[in-house]
Design a protein around this motif. Structure first.
Motif, short mmCIF file in Angstrom:
data_model
loop_
_atom_site.label_atom_id
_atom_site.label_comp_id
_atom_site.label_asym_id
_atom_site.label_seq_id
_atom_site.Cartn_x
_atom_site.Cartn_y
_atom_site.Cartn_z
N ALA A 144 0.84 -1.20 0.00
CA ALA A 144 0.00 0.00 0.00
C ALA A 144 0.87 1.25 0.00
CB ALA A 144 -0.93 0.00 1.21
N ARG A 145 1.95 1.24 0.80
CA ARG A 145 2.85 2.39 0.83
C ARG A 145 3.53 2.58 -0.53
NH1 ARG A 145 4.42 -0.20 5.57
NH2 ARG A 145 6.49 -0.66 4.71
N GLN A 146 3.97 1.48 -1.15
CA GLN A 146 4.62 1.58 -2.45
C GLN A 146 3.65 2.09 -3.51
OE1 GLN A 146 6.06 -2.49 -2.64
NE2 GLN A 146 8.16 -1.80 -2.34
N PHE A 147 2.43 1.61 -3.48
CA PHE A 147 1.41 2.03 -4.43
C PHE A 147 1.15 3.53 -4.29
CE2 PHE A 147 -3.10 2.15 -5.91
CZ PHE A 147 -2.88 1.66 -7.19
N ALA A 148 0.98 4.00 -3.05
CA ALA A 148 0.73 5.43 -2.81
C ALA A 148 1.92 6.27 -3.27
CB ALA A 148 0.43 5.68 -1.34
N ARG A 149 3.13 5.82 -2.97
CA ARG A 149 4.32 6.56 -3.41
C ARG A 149 4.39 6.66 -4.93
NH1 ARG A 149 7.46 3.01 0.18
NH2 ARG A 149 7.38 4.04 2.20
N PHE A 150 4.12 5.54 -5.60
CA PHE A 150 4.20 5.51 -7.05
C PHE A 150 3.33 6.59 -7.67
CE2 PHE A 150 2.54 4.00 -11.15
CZ PHE A 150 3.72 3.83 -11.86
N PHE A 151 2.08 6.68 -7.23
CA PHE A 151 1.16 7.64 -7.82
C PHE A 151 1.32 9.06 -7.29
CE2 PHE A 151 -1.11 3.73 -8.97
CZ PHE A 151 -1.31 3.98 -10.31
N LEU A 152 1.50 9.21 -6.00
CA LEU A 152 1.49 10.55 -5.41
C LEU A 152 2.82 11.29 -5.56
CD1 LEU A 152 -0.56 9.78 -2.18
CD2 LEU A 152 -1.35 10.91 -4.26
N ALA A 153 3.94 10.61 -5.41
CA ALA A 153 5.24 11.29 -5.46
C ALA A 153 5.51 11.86 -6.85
CB ALA A 153 6.36 10.34 -5.04
N GLY A 154 5.06 11.18 -7.88
CA GLY A 154 5.34 11.65 -9.23
C GLY A 154 4.26 12.51 -9.83
N ALA A 155 3.19 12.73 -9.11
CA ALA A 155 2.06 13.49 -9.66
C ALA A 155 2.38 14.98 -9.74
CB ALA A 155 0.81 13.27 -8.81
N ALA A 156 1.75 15.64 -10.71
CA ALA A 156 1.94 17.08 -10.88
C ALA A 156 0.65 17.71 -11.36
CB ALA A 156 3.06 17.35 -11.89
N THR A 157 0.38 18.89 -10.86
CA THR A 157 -0.74 19.68 -11.34
C THR A 157 -0.23 20.51 -12.52
OG1 THR A 157 -1.74 19.80 -9.15
CG2 THR A 157 -2.43 21.46 -10.75
N VAL A 158 -0.98 20.51 -13.60
CA VAL A 158 -0.59 21.27 -14.79
C VAL A 158 -1.71 22.23 -15.16
CG1 VAL A 158 0.95 19.47 -15.68
CG2 VAL A 158 -1.44 19.50 -16.39
N GLU A 159 -1.33 23.29 -15.86
CA GLU A 159 -2.29 24.30 -16.31
C GLU A 159 -2.24 24.41 -17.83
OE1 GLU A 159 -1.98 28.08 -14.38
OE2 GLU A 159 -1.61 27.15 -12.43
N VAL A 160 -3.39 24.61 -18.42
CA VAL A 160 -3.49 24.78 -19.86
C VAL A 160 -3.21 26.24 -20.21
CG1 VAL A 160 -5.04 24.59 -21.85
CG2 VAL A 160 -5.22 22.94 -19.97
N ASP A 161 -2.32 26.46 -21.19
CA ASP A 161 -2.05 27.84 -21.62
C ASP A 161 -3.07 28.29 -22.66
OD1 ASP A 161 -1.23 26.85 -24.12
OD2 ASP A 161 0.91 27.16 -23.74
N LYS A 162 -2.91 29.50 -23.17
CA LYS A 162 -3.88 30.06 -24.12
C LYS A 162 -3.92 29.32 -25.45
CE LYS A 162 -3.79 34.57 -22.04
NZ LYS A 162 -3.42 35.96 -22.11
#
Length: 143
Positions: A65-83
């Motif tokens: 469970a810890r490995q699964f959470a790390r895999f998805f959460l540590a590498g996640a990023a919020t991105v924004e769409v430009d014009k």
């Protein structure tokens, strides 16, 4: 619901155009994470929050469970769409998915997947309908 397949290219700065149909659902800001099979997963914020809740509710005493959470959460990023309808894909995610120039964006229900074109073509070149049918049956899916 996301569906369909779109071919695009990354520019030299790592920017990628998000198809208008996907932007309608994703909004101007959304989350990209490492995905399964060597692709990236793209989630609208509401869907990501629900997924994140599931991940953070996993028992900390369970190593998988810890490995699964790390895999998805540590590498996640919020991105924004430009014009111009583009996002900047973080370098660590481009590297993880092997994204260099030609990419494929695939709608798969609750998320979008971003694939290198080569990986996508290789994955789909070995399609065995008997295997797919058997797997669907094992999951209780019928058409």
């Amino acid at each position: 619901m996301f569906m369909s397949e779109y071919n695009h290219t990354l520019d030299t700065k790592g920017r990628l155009i998000i198809p208008a149909k996907f932007r309608e659902v994703l909004g101007e800001e959304f989350v990209i994470s490492k995905g399964m099979d060597g692709c990236l997963f793209v989630y609208a914020n509401d869907d990501w929050n629900a997924f994140e809740q599931k991940l953070t509710s996993l028992p900390l005493i369970n190593k998988e469970a810890r490995q699964f959470a790390r895999f998805f959460l540590a590498g996640a990023a919020t991105v924004e769409v430009d014009k111009q309808g583009r996002i900047l894909l973080p370098a660590h995610l481009r590297e993880f998915a092997g994204l260099e120039k030609d990419v494929v964006l695939v709608g798969v229900g609750s998320r979008v997947e971003i694939w290198s074109k080569d990986k996508w073509e290789n994955m789909n070149s070995d399609t065995d309908m008997d295997e797919i049918t058997s797997a669907m049956e094992g999951l209780g899916l019928t058409i």
